[in-house]
Design an enzyme around this catalytic site. Sequence first.
Site, PDB file in Angstrom:
ATOM      1  N   ASP A   4      -8.679  -5.487   5.548  1.00  0.00           N
ATOM      2  CA  ASP A   4      -8.134  -6.056   4.446  1.00  0.00           C
ATOM      3  C   ASP A   4      -6.743  -6.659   4.604  1.00  0.00           C
ATOM      4  OD1 ASP A   4      -6.648  -3.729   4.510  1.00  0.00           O
ATOM      5  OD2 ASP A   4      -7.091  -3.214   2.216  1.00  0.00           O
ATOM      6  N   CYS A  59       0.741  -1.079  -0.019  1.00  0.00           N
ATOM      7  CA  CYS A  59      -0.090  -0.032   0.004  1.00  0.00           C
ATOM      8  C   CYS A  59       0.837   1.263   0.010  1.00  0.00           C
ATOM      9  CB  CYS A  59      -0.923   0.030   1.289  1.00  0.00           C
ATOM     10  SG  CYS A  59      -0.049   0.254   2.741  1.00  0.00           S
ATOM     11  N   ARG A  97      -5.361  -4.629   8.899  1.00  0.00           N
ATOM     12  CA  ARG A  97      -4.034  -3.767   8.255  1.00  0.00           C
ATOM     13  C   ARG A  97      -4.199  -2.444   8.981  1.00  0.00           C
ATOM     14  NH1 ARG A  97      -3.619   0.035   3.856  1.00  0.00           N
ATOM     15  NH2 ARG A  97      -5.753  -0.916   3.174  1.00  0.00           N
ATOM     16  N   HIS A 138      -1.731  11.207  15.796  1.00  0.00           N
ATOM     17  CA  HIS A 138      -2.333  10.617  14.600  1.00  0.00           C
ATOM     18  C   HIS A 138      -1.291   9.755  14.110  1.00  0.00           C
ATOM     19  CE1 HIS A 138      -4.248   9.891  10.846  1.00  0.00           C
ATOM     20  NE2 HIS A 138      -3.403  10.242  10.169  1.00  0.00           N
ATOM     21  N   CYS A 169      -2.426   0.736   8.778  1.00  0.00           N
ATOM     22  CA  CYS A 169      -1.669   1.565   7.808  1.00  0.00           C
ATOM     23  C   CYS A 169      -1.086   2.751   8.469  1.00  0.00           C
ATOM     24  CB  CYS A 169      -2.760   1.910   6.524  1.00  0.00           C
ATOM     25  SG  CYS A 169      -1.668   2.812   5.366  1.00  0.00           S
ATOM     26  N   HIS A 225      -4.471   4.746   9.801  1.00  0.00           N
ATOM     27  CA  HIS A 225      -5.915   4.032   9.737  1.00  0.00           C
ATOM     28  C   HIS A 225      -5.713   2.692   9.792  1.00  0.00           C
ATOM     29  CE1 HIS A 225      -6.629   8.373   8.058  1.00  0.00           C
ATOM     30  NE2 HIS A 225      -7.651   8.192   8.532  1.00  0.00           N
TER      31      HIS A 225
END
Length: 141
Positions: free
Chosen positions: A119, A75, A128, A112, A130, A115
């Site tokens: 998947d 990704c 996942r 932060h 990410c 996310h």
Amino acid sequence: MPLPDHSLSPDEIAQLTEQDWQNRLTADEYYVLRQKGTERPFTGLYTDVFETGVYRCKGCNAKLFDSDSKYHSGCGWPSFDKTISDTALTETLDLSHGMRRIEVTCSNCGGHLGHVFPDGPRETTGIRYCINSIAIDFKPS
């Protein structure tokens, strides 16, 4: 300012002002961790790192992920299928940019991180995480 050898305590974090965060972090780190930004895909330092160690929050040094939970998702950001503990991250619904996602932040400092998506690898958790490379720091073991 270098991170301490331990994670910042909740009391230490509560005393930090936004100016303190700006002084502690680079401009790009501040943008991602404090302003909920995202680094461009395939540009982060940890996207293709697979050494043994622990990934920590760049803001407060809290432990977030063990290297054994990292995998190559393709990704463009570091991907993990589980956290180091059930309390390491906080998940919040994110409806920004016309999307419906789940944001993950550091439970210790609120920074932060990225996310979480459903998947991930089916043979493990199917999750996942990410994560922006700029929001984490890797400590080899």
